[in-house]
Design an enzyme around this catalytic site. Sequence first.
Site, mmCIF file in Angstrom:
data_model
loop_
_atom_site.group_PDB
_atom_site.id
_atom_site.type_symbol
_atom_site.label_atom_id
_atom_site.label_comp_id
_atom_site.label_asym_id
_atom_site.label_seq_id
_atom_site.Cartn_x
_atom_site.Cartn_y
_atom_site.Cartn_z
ATOM 1 C CE LYS A 68 -3.281 -1.406 -0.726
ATOM 2 N NZ LYS A 68 -3.326 -1.962 -1.914
ATOM 3 N N GLY A 70 2.149 2.387 -3.082
ATOM 4 C CA GLY A 70 2.252 2.665 -4.476
ATOM 5 C C GLY A 70 2.884 1.820 -5.331
ATOM 6 C CG HIS A 131 4.955 -6.420 -0.581
ATOM 7 N ND1 HIS A 131 5.082 -5.227 -1.114
ATOM 8 C CD2 HIS A 131 3.726 -6.834 -0.981
ATOM 9 C CE1 HIS A 131 3.937 -4.892 -1.572
ATOM 10 N NE2 HIS A 131 3.206 -5.771 -1.636
ATOM 11 C CB SER A 161 -3.396 2.929 1.746
ATOM 12 O OG SER A 161 -3.626 2.050 0.365
ATOM 13 N NE ARG A 285 -8.365 3.933 -0.213
ATOM 14 C CZ ARG A 285 -8.307 4.898 0.631
ATOM 15 N NH1 ARG A 285 -9.587 5.360 1.220
ATOM 16 N NH2 ARG A 285 -7.241 5.690 1.139
ATOM 17 N N GLY A 287 -5.621 7.703 -3.912
ATOM 18 C CA GLY A 287 -4.368 8.012 -4.358
ATOM 19 C C GLY A 287 -3.818 9.367 -3.948
HETATM 20 P P1 A3P Z 1 -5.120 4.908 -1.387
HETATM 21 O O1 A3P Z 1 -5.516 3.687 -0.758
HETATM 22 O O2 A3P Z 1 -4.441 5.975 -0.544
HETATM 23 O O3 A3P Z 1 -5.784 5.381 -2.349
HETATM 24 P P2 A3P Z 1 -0.177 -0.496 -3.580
HETATM 25 O O4 A3P Z 1 -0.081 -0.409 -5.111
HETATM 26 O O5 A3P Z 1 1.289 -0.634 -2.806
HETATM 27 O O6 A3P Z 1 -1.149 -1.546 -3.244
HETATM 28 O O7 A3P Z 1 -0.783 1.106 -3.169
HETATM 29 C C1 A3P Z 1 -2.134 1.269 -3.415
HETATM 30 C C2 A3P Z 1 -2.119 2.872 -2.980
HETATM 31 O O8 A3P Z 1 -1.362 3.336 -4.437
HETATM 32 C C3 A3P Z 1 -3.579 3.148 -3.155
HETATM 33 O O9 A3P Z 1 -3.647 4.540 -2.184
HETATM 34 C C4 A3P Z 1 -3.886 3.514 -4.383
HETATM 35 O O10 A3P Z 1 -5.057 4.240 -4.774
HETATM 36 C C5 A3P Z 1 -2.661 4.209 -5.051
HETATM 37 N N1 A3P Z 1 -2.381 4.038 -6.413
HETATM 38 C C6 A3P Z 1 -2.515 2.889 -7.021
HETATM 39 N N2 A3P Z 1 -2.276 3.098 -8.615
HETATM 40 C C7 A3P Z 1 -1.693 4.502 -8.686
HETATM 41 C C8 A3P Z 1 -1.472 5.464 -9.602
HETATM 42 N N3 A3P Z 1 -1.303 4.921 -10.973
HETATM 43 N N4 A3P Z 1 -1.005 6.659 -9.258
HETATM 44 C C9 A3P Z 1 -1.049 6.998 -7.940
HETATM 45 N N5 A3P Z 1 -1.587 6.221 -6.807
HETATM 46 C C10 A3P Z 1 -1.780 5.153 -7.348
#
Ligand code: A3P
Length: 319
Positions: A68, A70, A131, A161, A285, A287
Amino acid sequence: MFNQKPPMAEDLQELVLNLPREKNLDGTNSLYLFKGAWVSAYVLRAVDSFQRHFIAQDTDIIVASMPKSGTTWLKALTFSVAKRHLYDPRESPLLTTPPHELVPFFETDLYMKDPHPNLEQLPPPRIFGCHSHFANLPESIRNSKCKVVYICRNPLDQVVSFFQFTHQFKQDGTPLLSLDECYENICRGVHSRGPFWDNVLGYWKASLERPDKVLFLKYEDLKEDIISNLKKIAEFLGIPFTDKEEKEGVIEEISRLCSLDNLRNLEVNKNGVRPSGAPNSSFFRKGEVGDWANYLSPSMAENYLKIVEEKLGGSGLTF
Ligand code: A3P
Protein backbone atom coordinates in the site's frame (compact mmCIF):
# COMPACT_ATOMS: atom_id res chain seq x y z
CA MET A 1 -4.94 -13.87 3.21
CA PHE A 2 -8.52 -12.78 2.69
CA ASN A 3 -11.29 -15.02 1.39
CA GLN A 4 -8.95 -17.88 0.50
CA LYS A 5 -7.59 -19.88 3.36
CA PRO A 6 -6.05 -23.17 2.30
CA PRO A 7 -5.50 -25.55 5.20
CA MET A 8 -2.01 -25.33 6.64
CA ALA A 9 0.24 -28.08 5.27
CA GLU A 10 2.26 -30.18 7.69
CA ASP A 11 5.65 -28.71 6.71
CA LEU A 12 4.23 -25.23 7.23
CA GLN A 13 2.82 -26.20 10.61
CA GLU A 14 6.33 -27.21 11.59
CA LEU A 15 7.76 -23.96 10.25
CA VAL A 16 5.39 -21.80 12.30
CA LEU A 17 5.45 -23.89 15.46
CA ASN A 18 7.79 -21.63 17.40
CA LEU A 19 7.11 -18.34 15.66
CA PRO A 20 5.47 -15.44 17.52
CA ARG A 21 1.87 -15.06 16.32
CA GLU A 22 -0.51 -12.10 16.26
CA LYS A 23 -3.81 -11.01 14.74
CA ASN A 24 -3.79 -9.90 11.12
CA LEU A 25 -5.82 -6.91 9.93
CA ASP A 26 -8.44 -9.31 8.60
CA GLY A 27 -9.09 -10.43 12.18
CA THR A 28 -7.60 -13.89 11.79
CA ASN A 29 -4.88 -15.06 14.13
CA SER A 30 -2.54 -15.60 11.23
CA LEU A 31 0.35 -13.17 11.31
CA TYR A 32 3.72 -14.74 12.08
CA LEU A 33 7.05 -13.10 12.86
CA PHE A 34 9.33 -14.75 10.29
CA LYS A 35 12.97 -13.57 10.06
CA GLY A 36 12.06 -10.26 11.67
CA ALA A 37 9.06 -9.53 9.41
CA TRP A 38 5.34 -10.07 10.08
CA VAL A 39 4.00 -12.36 7.39
CA SER A 40 0.52 -13.85 7.04
CA ALA A 41 0.15 -17.63 7.04
CA TYR A 42 -1.29 -17.33 3.53
CA VAL A 43 2.07 -16.28 2.05
CA LEU A 44 4.51 -17.74 4.54
CA ARG A 45 5.54 -20.81 2.57
CA ALA A 46 5.93 -18.73 -0.63
CA VAL A 47 8.02 -16.14 1.22
CA ASP A 48 10.26 -18.89 2.54
CA SER A 49 10.66 -20.54 -0.89
CA PHE A 50 11.39 -17.26 -2.62
CA GLN A 51 13.95 -16.17 -0.04
CA ARG A 52 15.73 -19.53 -0.18
CA HIS A 53 15.60 -20.44 -3.85
CA PHE A 54 15.35 -17.44 -6.18
CA ILE A 55 18.42 -16.92 -8.37
CA ALA A 56 18.74 -13.40 -9.71
CA GLN A 57 20.14 -12.45 -13.08
CA ASP A 58 22.18 -9.27 -13.54
CA THR A 59 19.49 -7.81 -15.80
CA ASP A 60 16.64 -8.33 -13.30
CA ILE A 61 14.67 -5.41 -11.88
CA ILE A 62 12.98 -5.78 -8.49
CA VAL A 63 10.14 -3.41 -7.56
CA ALA A 64 10.10 -3.48 -3.75
CA SER A 65 7.89 -1.82 -1.14
CA MET A 66 5.76 -2.07 1.95
CA PRO A 67 2.24 -3.00 0.80
CA LYS A 68 0.00 0.00 0.00
CA SER A 69 2.86 2.36 -0.73
CA GLY A 70 2.27 2.78 -4.46
CA THR A 71 3.64 -0.56 -5.63
CA THR A 72 1.06 -0.90 -8.42
CA TRP A 73 2.01 2.53 -9.75
CA LEU A 74 5.73 1.85 -9.56
CA LYS A 75 5.27 -1.51 -11.31
CA ALA A 76 3.46 0.22 -14.19
CA LEU A 77 6.09 2.97 -14.41
CA THR A 78 9.06 0.59 -14.21
CA PHE A 79 7.56 -1.77 -16.78
CA SER A 80 6.88 1.14 -19.16
CA VAL A 81 10.39 2.55 -18.81
CA ALA A 82 12.27 -0.75 -18.96
CA LYS A 83 10.29 -2.24 -21.86
CA ARG A 84 9.86 0.92 -23.93
CA HIS A 85 12.12 -0.40 -26.67
CA LEU A 86 9.45 -3.10 -27.18
CA TYR A 87 6.20 -1.24 -26.63
CA ASP A 88 5.09 2.25 -27.50
CA PRO A 89 3.09 3.61 -24.51
CA ARG A 90 0.05 3.88 -26.84
CA GLU A 91 0.19 0.12 -27.43
CA SER A 92 1.34 -0.91 -24.00
CA PRO A 93 0.40 -4.32 -22.54
CA LEU A 94 -0.74 -2.25 -19.53
CA LEU A 95 -3.84 -1.39 -21.55
CA THR A 96 -4.93 -5.03 -21.53
CA THR A 97 -3.17 -6.62 -18.55
CA PRO A 98 -3.14 -5.57 -14.86
CA PRO A 99 0.23 -4.25 -13.58
CA HIS A 100 0.42 -7.10 -11.05
CA GLU A 101 0.29 -9.66 -13.87
CA LEU A 102 2.94 -7.95 -15.96
CA VAL A 103 5.15 -7.57 -12.90
CA PRO A 104 4.25 -10.51 -10.65
CA PHE A 105 5.10 -10.62 -6.97
CA PHE A 106 7.57 -13.27 -5.92
CA GLU A 107 5.57 -14.03 -2.82
CA THR A 108 1.88 -13.81 -3.73
CA ASP A 109 2.22 -14.94 -7.35
CA LEU A 110 5.27 -16.88 -8.50
CA TYR A 111 6.30 -18.83 -5.39
CA MET A 112 2.68 -19.17 -4.27
CA LYS A 113 1.85 -21.27 -7.32
CA ASP A 114 5.02 -23.33 -7.22
CA PRO A 115 7.88 -23.49 -4.68
CA HIS A 116 10.32 -23.85 -7.61
CA PRO A 117 8.85 -21.83 -10.50
CA ASN A 118 10.70 -21.95 -13.79
CA LEU A 119 11.66 -18.31 -14.35
CA GLU A 120 14.79 -18.91 -16.40
CA GLN A 121 13.06 -18.53 -19.73
CA LEU A 122 11.46 -15.14 -19.08
CA PRO A 123 12.86 -12.51 -21.46
CA PRO A 124 15.21 -9.94 -19.92
CA PRO A 125 14.81 -7.64 -18.24
CA ARG A 126 12.69 -9.75 -15.90
CA ILE A 127 10.73 -7.46 -13.58
CA PHE A 128 9.37 -8.77 -10.28
CA GLY A 129 7.52 -7.32 -7.29
CA CYS A 130 8.55 -7.97 -3.72
CA HIS A 131 7.50 -6.98 -0.17
CA SER A 132 10.35 -8.73 1.70
CA HIS A 133 12.73 -6.81 3.95
CA PHE A 134 16.06 -6.01 2.28
CA ALA A 135 17.98 -8.19 4.75
CA ASN A 136 15.79 -11.17 3.80
CA LEU A 137 16.28 -10.89 0.04
CA PRO A 138 18.05 -13.88 -1.49
CA GLU A 139 21.83 -13.52 -1.60
CA SER A 140 21.75 -13.45 -5.38
CA ILE A 141 19.57 -10.32 -5.43
CA ARG A 142 21.82 -8.54 -2.97
CA ASN A 143 25.08 -9.67 -4.61
CA SER A 144 24.28 -9.63 -8.33
CA LYS A 145 24.13 -6.52 -10.50
CA CYS A 146 20.33 -6.61 -10.62
CA LYS A 147 18.58 -3.37 -9.71
CA VAL A 148 16.11 -2.70 -6.92
CA VAL A 149 13.60 0.15 -7.15
CA TYR A 150 11.91 0.81 -3.79
CA ILE A 151 8.91 2.99 -3.04
CA CYS A 152 7.92 4.15 0.42
CA ARG A 153 5.05 6.30 1.55
CA ASN A 154 4.11 8.47 4.48
CA PRO A 155 3.43 5.86 7.20
CA LEU A 156 0.06 7.38 8.11
CA ASP A 157 -1.25 7.17 4.54
CA GLN A 158 0.21 3.67 4.24
CA VAL A 159 -1.72 2.51 7.32
CA VAL A 160 -4.98 4.05 6.16
CA SER A 161 -4.59 2.66 2.66
CA PHE A 162 -4.02 -0.84 4.04
CA PHE A 163 -6.96 -0.55 6.40
CA GLN A 164 -9.28 0.58 3.60
CA PHE A 165 -7.94 -2.09 1.25
CA THR A 166 -8.69 -4.89 3.71
CA HIS A 167 -12.16 -3.56 4.42
CA GLN A 168 -13.16 -3.30 0.78
CA PHE A 169 -13.72 -6.94 0.06
CA LYS A 170 -13.42 -9.07 3.13
CA GLN A 171 -15.79 -11.96 2.49
CA ASP A 172 -15.46 -14.65 5.10
CA GLY A 173 -17.11 -14.45 8.51
CA THR A 174 -14.15 -13.42 10.71
CA PRO A 175 -14.70 -9.92 12.13
CA LEU A 176 -12.10 -7.45 10.91
CA LEU A 177 -9.89 -5.57 13.34
CA SER A 178 -11.34 -2.18 14.22
CA LEU A 179 -9.32 0.90 13.33
CA ASP A 180 -8.32 1.22 17.00
CA GLU A 181 -7.11 -2.40 17.19
CA CYS A 182 -5.30 -2.03 13.90
CA TYR A 183 -3.66 1.18 15.11
CA GLU A 184 -2.55 -0.43 18.34
CA ASN A 185 -0.87 -3.25 16.38
CA ILE A 186 0.75 -0.91 13.89
CA CYS A 187 2.30 1.13 16.69
CA ARG A 188 4.01 -2.11 17.76
CA GLY A 189 5.09 -2.81 14.17
CA VAL A 190 2.63 -5.72 13.94
CA HIS A 191 1.16 -5.58 10.42
CA SER A 192 1.68 -7.43 7.19
CA ARG A 193 5.35 -7.09 6.08
CA GLY A 194 6.03 -4.76 9.00
CA PRO A 195 7.47 -3.37 11.10
CA PHE A 196 7.22 -0.42 8.74
CA TRP A 197 10.49 1.05 10.02
CA ASP A 198 12.48 -2.15 9.43
CA ASN A 199 11.14 -2.54 5.89
CA VAL A 200 11.94 1.05 4.85
CA LEU A 201 15.22 1.30 6.76
CA GLY A 202 16.76 -1.76 5.10
CA TYR A 203 16.23 -0.29 1.63
CA TRP A 204 17.07 3.25 2.74
CA LYS A 205 20.46 2.20 4.11
CA ALA A 206 21.15 0.02 1.07
CA SER A 207 20.33 2.97 -1.22
CA LEU A 208 22.86 5.14 0.63
CA GLU A 209 25.57 2.47 0.62
CA ARG A 210 24.96 1.31 -2.96
CA PRO A 211 23.12 4.00 -4.93
CA ASP A 212 23.77 2.08 -8.16
CA LYS A 213 21.96 -0.93 -6.67
CA VAL A 214 18.93 0.50 -4.85
CA LEU A 215 16.85 3.51 -5.89
CA PHE A 216 14.76 4.81 -2.98
CA LEU A 217 11.65 6.70 -4.06
CA LYS A 218 8.85 8.37 -2.12
CA TYR A 219 5.20 8.20 -3.22
CA GLU A 220 4.73 11.87 -2.36
CA ASP A 221 7.66 12.90 -4.60
CA LEU A 222 6.19 10.97 -7.51
CA LYS A 223 2.86 12.70 -6.96
CA GLU A 224 4.59 16.07 -6.94
CA ASP A 225 6.80 15.61 -9.98
CA ILE A 226 6.33 12.43 -11.96
CA ILE A 227 8.41 13.59 -14.93
CA SER A 228 11.68 14.07 -13.06
CA ASN A 229 11.08 10.83 -11.17
CA LEU A 230 10.55 8.94 -14.42
CA LYS A 231 13.87 10.34 -15.63
CA LYS A 232 15.47 9.25 -12.36
CA ILE A 233 14.12 5.70 -12.80
CA ALA A 234 15.33 5.50 -16.40
CA GLU A 235 18.81 6.78 -15.49
CA PHE A 236 19.04 4.39 -12.55
CA LEU A 237 18.14 1.47 -14.82
CA GLY A 238 20.91 2.54 -17.19
CA ILE A 239 18.49 3.48 -19.98
CA PRO A 240 18.11 7.27 -19.76
CA PHE A 241 15.57 8.93 -22.04
CA THR A 242 17.23 10.25 -25.18
CA ASP A 243 16.79 13.84 -26.37
CA LYS A 244 14.67 12.46 -29.19
CA GLU A 245 12.38 10.66 -26.74
CA GLU A 246 12.10 13.79 -24.62
CA LYS A 247 11.18 15.87 -27.67
CA GLU A 248 8.64 13.28 -28.80
CA GLY A 249 6.94 13.42 -25.39
CA VAL A 250 7.61 9.79 -24.44
CA ILE A 251 8.00 10.66 -20.75
CA GLU A 252 4.65 12.46 -20.66
CA GLU A 253 3.03 9.51 -22.50
CA ILE A 254 4.30 7.07 -19.88
CA SER A 255 3.17 9.34 -17.05
CA ARG A 256 -0.35 9.56 -18.57
CA LEU A 257 -0.51 5.82 -19.23
CA CYS A 258 0.38 5.01 -15.63
CA SER A 259 -1.74 7.70 -13.97
CA LEU A 260 -4.28 6.55 -11.41
CA ASP A 261 -7.22 7.81 -13.47
CA ASN A 262 -6.07 6.08 -16.61
CA LEU A 263 -5.24 2.72 -15.02
CA ARG A 264 -8.35 2.71 -12.81
CA ASN A 265 -10.65 3.23 -15.79
CA LEU A 266 -9.23 0.46 -17.95
CA GLU A 267 -11.64 -2.49 -18.24
CA VAL A 268 -8.86 -4.88 -17.31
CA ASN A 269 -8.36 -3.16 -13.95
CA LYS A 270 -12.08 -2.74 -13.25
CA ASN A 271 -12.62 -6.49 -13.44
CA GLY A 272 -10.96 -9.67 -12.24
CA VAL A 273 -9.39 -10.72 -8.96
CA ARG A 274 -5.88 -11.43 -7.75
CA PRO A 275 -5.00 -14.94 -6.49
CA SER A 276 -5.42 -13.58 -2.92
CA GLY A 277 -9.06 -12.77 -3.66
CA ALA A 278 -8.41 -9.02 -3.87
CA PRO A 279 -10.23 -7.48 -6.86
CA ASN A 280 -7.92 -5.77 -9.34
CA SER A 281 -9.96 -2.61 -8.78
CA SER A 282 -9.05 -2.55 -5.07
CA PHE A 283 -5.49 -1.47 -5.92
CA PHE A 284 -6.78 1.85 -7.25
CA ARG A 285 -8.49 3.93 -4.58
CA LYS A 286 -7.98 7.65 -3.93
CA GLY A 287 -4.25 8.04 -4.36
CA GLU A 288 -4.23 11.19 -2.24
CA VAL A 289 -1.42 12.49 -0.08
CA GLY A 290 -2.68 13.18 3.45
CA ASP A 291 -5.84 11.03 3.25
CA TRP A 292 -4.94 9.79 6.74
CA ALA A 293 -6.48 12.94 8.20
CA ASN A 294 -9.93 11.61 7.25
CA TYR A 295 -9.47 8.55 9.47
CA LEU A 296 -6.88 9.13 12.21
CA SER A 297 -7.17 11.72 14.98
CA PRO A 298 -4.36 14.27 15.29
CA SER A 299 -3.15 12.57 18.48
CA MET A 300 -3.09 9.12 16.83
CA ALA A 301 -1.07 10.58 13.98
CA GLU A 302 1.33 12.42 16.25
CA ASN A 303 1.91 9.36 18.41
CA TYR A 304 2.59 7.00 15.48
CA LEU A 305 4.86 9.49 13.72
CA LYS A 306 6.82 9.87 16.94
CA ILE A 307 7.29 6.11 17.16
CA VAL A 308 8.40 5.93 13.53
CA GLU A 309 10.75 8.89 13.97
CA GLU A 310 12.37 7.25 16.97
CA LYS A 311 12.84 4.00 15.09
CA LEU A 312 14.34 5.80 12.09
CA GLY A 313 16.43 8.00 14.37
CA GLY A 314 19.73 9.13 12.89
CA SER A 315 19.15 7.44 9.54
CA GLY A 316 18.42 10.72 7.74
CA LEU A 317 15.09 9.35 6.51
CA THR A 318 12.16 11.59 7.45
CA PHE A 319 8.48 11.88 6.61
P1 A3P B 1 -4.89 4.86 -1.47
O1 A3P B 1 -5.47 3.67 -0.77
O2 A3P B 1 -4.38 5.90 -0.52
O3 A3P B 1 -5.79 5.44 -2.49
P2 A3P B 1 -0.11 -0.52 -3.55
O4 A3P B 1 -0.07 -0.41 -5.03
O5 A3P B 1 1.24 -0.59 -2.92
O6 A3P B 1 -1.04 -1.58 -3.11
O7 A3P B 1 -0.68 0.88 -3.03
C1 A3P B 1 -2.03 1.24 -3.27
C2 A3P B 1 -2.14 2.74 -3.12
O8 A3P B 1 -1.57 3.36 -4.28
C3 A3P B 1 -3.60 3.17 -3.07
O9 A3P B 1 -3.59 4.35 -2.28
C4 A3P B 1 -3.89 3.46 -4.52
O10 A3P B 1 -4.99 4.30 -4.74
C5 A3P B 1 -2.59 4.10 -4.95
N1 A3P B 1 -2.34 3.99 -6.40
C6 A3P B 1 -2.57 2.92 -7.20
N2 A3P B 1 -2.24 3.19 -8.47
C7 A3P B 1 -1.82 4.46 -8.49
C8 A3P B 1 -1.36 5.34 -9.54
N3 A3P B 1 -1.30 4.94 -10.80
N4 A3P B 1 -1.00 6.58 -9.21
C9 A3P B 1 -1.06 7.02 -7.91
N5 A3P B 1 -1.50 6.25 -6.89
C10 A3P B 1 -1.87 4.99 -7.16
